[in-house]
Scaffold this motif. Structure first.
Motif, PDB file in Angstrom:
ATOM      1  N   THR A 134     -43.573  60.355  93.094  1.00  0.00           N
ATOM      2  CA  THR A 134     -43.140  59.302  92.173  1.00  0.00           C
ATOM      3  C   THR A 134     -44.283  58.301  92.033  1.00  0.00           C
ATOM      4  O   THR A 134     -44.658  57.631  92.997  1.00  0.00           O
ATOM      5  CB  THR A 134     -41.883  58.589  92.707  1.00  0.00           C
ATOM      6  OG1 THR A 134     -40.846  59.561  92.883  1.00  0.00           O
ATOM      7  CG2 THR A 134     -41.429  57.517  91.731  1.00  0.00           C
ATOM      8  N   PHE A 135     -44.847  58.246  90.867  1.00  0.00           N
ATOM      9  CA  PHE A 135     -45.999  57.383  90.632  1.00  0.00           C
ATOM     10  C   PHE A 135     -45.527  56.043  90.058  1.00  0.00           C
ATOM     11  O   PHE A 135     -44.612  55.983  89.226  1.00  0.00           O
ATOM     12  CB  PHE A 135     -46.978  58.043  89.650  1.00  0.00           C
ATOM     13  CG  PHE A 135     -47.576  59.315  90.176  1.00  0.00           C
ATOM     14  CD1 PHE A 135     -48.678  59.286  91.018  1.00  0.00           C
ATOM     15  CD2 PHE A 135     -47.035  60.547  89.832  1.00  0.00           C
ATOM     16  CE1 PHE A 135     -49.236  60.452  91.506  1.00  0.00           C
ATOM     17  CE2 PHE A 135     -47.585  61.720  90.313  1.00  0.00           C
ATOM     18  CZ  PHE A 135     -48.694  61.670  91.152  1.00  0.00           C
ATOM     19  N   ASN A 136     -46.149  54.991  90.526  1.00  0.00           N
ATOM     20  CA  ASN A 136     -45.848  53.661  90.020  1.00  0.00           C
ATOM     21  C   ASN A 136     -46.344  53.525  88.589  1.00  0.00           C
ATOM     22  O   ASN A 136     -47.314  54.179  88.184  1.00  0.00           O
ATOM     23  CB  ASN A 136     -46.508  52.590  90.899  1.00  0.00           C
ATOM     24  CG  ASN A 136     -45.914  52.560  92.291  1.00  0.00           C
ATOM     25  OD1 ASN A 136     -44.739  52.863  92.477  1.00  0.00           O
ATOM     26  ND2 ASN A 136     -46.729  52.204  93.278  1.00  0.00           N
ATOM     27  N   PRO A 137     -45.694  52.706  87.805  1.00  0.00           N
ATOM     28  CA  PRO A 137     -46.168  52.500  86.422  1.00  0.00           C
ATOM     29  C   PRO A 137     -47.540  51.840  86.409  1.00  0.00           C
ATOM     30  O   PRO A 137     -47.974  51.208  87.369  1.00  0.00           O
ATOM     31  CB  PRO A 137     -45.088  51.583  85.819  1.00  0.00           C
ATOM     32  CG  PRO A 137     -44.453  50.918  86.993  1.00  0.00           C
ATOM     33  CD  PRO A 137     -44.496  51.910  88.106  1.00  0.00           C
ATOM     34  N   GLU A 138     -48.231  52.023  85.311  1.00  0.00           N
ATOM     35  CA  GLU A 138     -49.546  51.435  85.156  1.00  0.00           C
ATOM     36  C   GLU A 138     -49.457  49.907  85.247  1.00  0.00           C
ATOM     37  O   GLU A 138     -48.516  49.294  84.723  1.00  0.00           O
ATOM     38  CB  GLU A 138     -50.146  51.830  83.801  1.00  0.00           C
ATOM     39  CG  GLU A 138     -50.485  53.298  83.687  1.00  0.00           C
ATOM     40  CD  GLU A 138     -51.662  53.673  84.566  1.00  0.00           C
ATOM     41  OE1 GLU A 138     -52.478  52.781  84.888  1.00  0.00           O
ATOM     42  OE2 GLU A 138     -51.765  54.845  84.961  1.00  0.00           O
ATOM     43  N   PRO A 139     -50.416  49.286  85.948  1.00  0.00           N
ATOM     44  CA  PRO A 139     -50.362  47.815  86.056  1.00  0.00           C
ATOM     45  C   PRO A 139     -50.518  47.159  84.683  1.00  0.00           C
ATOM     46  O   PRO A 139     -51.313  47.602  83.852  1.00  0.00           O
ATOM     47  CB  PRO A 139     -51.549  47.490  86.976  1.00  0.00           C
ATOM     48  CG  PRO A 139     -52.460  48.676  86.885  1.00  0.00           C
ATOM     49  CD  PRO A 139     -51.578  49.864  86.644  1.00  0.00           C
ATOM     50  N   LYS A 140     -49.745  46.123  84.500  1.00  0.00           N
ATOM     51  CA  LYS A 140     -49.773  45.412  83.220  1.00  0.00           C
ATOM     52  C   LYS A 140     -50.823  44.301  83.255  1.00  0.00           C
ATOM     53  O   LYS A 140     -51.087  43.709  84.293  1.00  0.00           O
ATOM     54  CB  LYS A 140     -48.398  44.815  82.917  1.00  0.00           C
ATOM     55  CG  LYS A 140     -47.301  45.871  82.770  1.00  0.00           C
ATOM     56  CD  LYS A 140     -45.962  45.200  82.464  1.00  0.00           C
ATOM     57  CE  LYS A 140     -44.874  46.245  82.292  1.00  0.00           C
ATOM     58  NZ  LYS A 140     -43.549  45.619  82.000  1.00  0.00           N
TER      59      LYS A 140
END
Length: 276
Positions: free
Chosen positions: A174-180
């Motif tokens: 499970t990959f974290n979403p791209e940093p905003k």
């Protein structure tokens, strides 16, 4: 190589005319663990016994024979004597050497309570038992003795680490979403904070009103260069350096900036006092 080629027909002729081996008085005996004889028969070299030899878990099979020269009829000791137990249904086989005396007499014993490690795993099909004789001066000989029925082999015990070698469930990552990116207002505020020292420097520079030749003098220019080095070091930290490295390099840069700044301020103060 040419001479070896011409020797091949001669070697073939010698092997064809070599003396042959056979066995005399072959006999098998089946007895129980308490010594009771259950079956005892001579073995025919022409045809196998009508009924296969059956062994139970505690039975003992004894096989006796004498290896003789087929032409001379006297006992000889082969260089190799072994029994082959072969399962035609599975292709499993086991080879068991047989000790032979100089007179050619041999004796083999198979205890089903403790079979040899070379004994093949058994199933429903009988094992075909054959005798193999090998000698440097006699032709090799194979003699089919009888069919042997033994209790089915137990399944192999499970090793404690055996389950660890089974395929494991696929790991689902499970990959974290791209940093905003932060809001532009916050970026602008921190950019102003980074550039604020230069604004203060320009203000102080305007207050003291240095002359351009004095700015590049040997006393003032090192201080300005050290400030530029500090800014370059911060940029380097943003791109590549780690926290420990920037603290180490920043300590040396801070000492250098403090020394050059003190010298520059002392020089400027001395000039002002001289003008007064």
């Amino acid at each position: 190589m040419g001479s070896s080629f011409f020797l091949l027909p001669l070697l073939s002729a010698l092997l064809a005319n070599a003396a042959q081996l056979t066995v005399q008085s072959p006999r098998f005996t089946v007895s129980s663990s308490d010594g009771t004889q259950l079956r005892s028969e001579p073995i025919s070299l022409v045809r196998q016994p009508e009924h296969p030899v059956v062994l139970n878990v505690s039975d003992i099979l004894r096989l006796t024979f004498q290896v003789v020269d087929k032409d001379e009829g006297k006992g000889v000791q082969p260089h190799q004597t072994f029994l082959r137990f072969f399962d035609e249904s599975t292709g499993e086989e086991g080879i068991q050497p047989v000790k032979t005396s100089p007179s050619g007499k041999a004796k083999f014993e198979l205890k089903m309570a403790r079979p040899p490690s070379s004994f093949p795993p058994s199933g429903d099909a009988p094992l075909k038992v054959s005798l193999f004789l090998g000698s440097f001066v006699h032709s090799p000989e194979k003699i089919d003795l009888f069919n042997l029925i033994v209790p089915p082999s137990l399944p192999a015990p499970q090793h404690p680490d055996e389950p660890t070698f089974h395929p494991l469930p696929e790991i689902q990552h499970t990959f974290n979403p791209e940093p905003k990116m932060p809001p532009r207002l916050i970026s602008a505020v921190f950019t102003a904070l980074v550039l604020s020292p230069w604004v203060v420097l320009v203000g102080l520079w305007s207050a003291v009103r240095p002359k351009v030749p004095h700015l590049f003098s040997a006393n003032i220019f090192p201080f300005t260069a050290s400030l530029g080095m500090f800014e370059g070091l911060l940029l380097w930290y943003w791109v590549e350096l780690r926290l420990g490295q920037i603290l180490l390099y920043g300590a040396f840069a801070a000492v250098l900036t403090a020394l050059t700044g003190k010298r520059a301020l002392a020089k400027i103060g001395a000039r002002r006092l001289g003008h007064k």
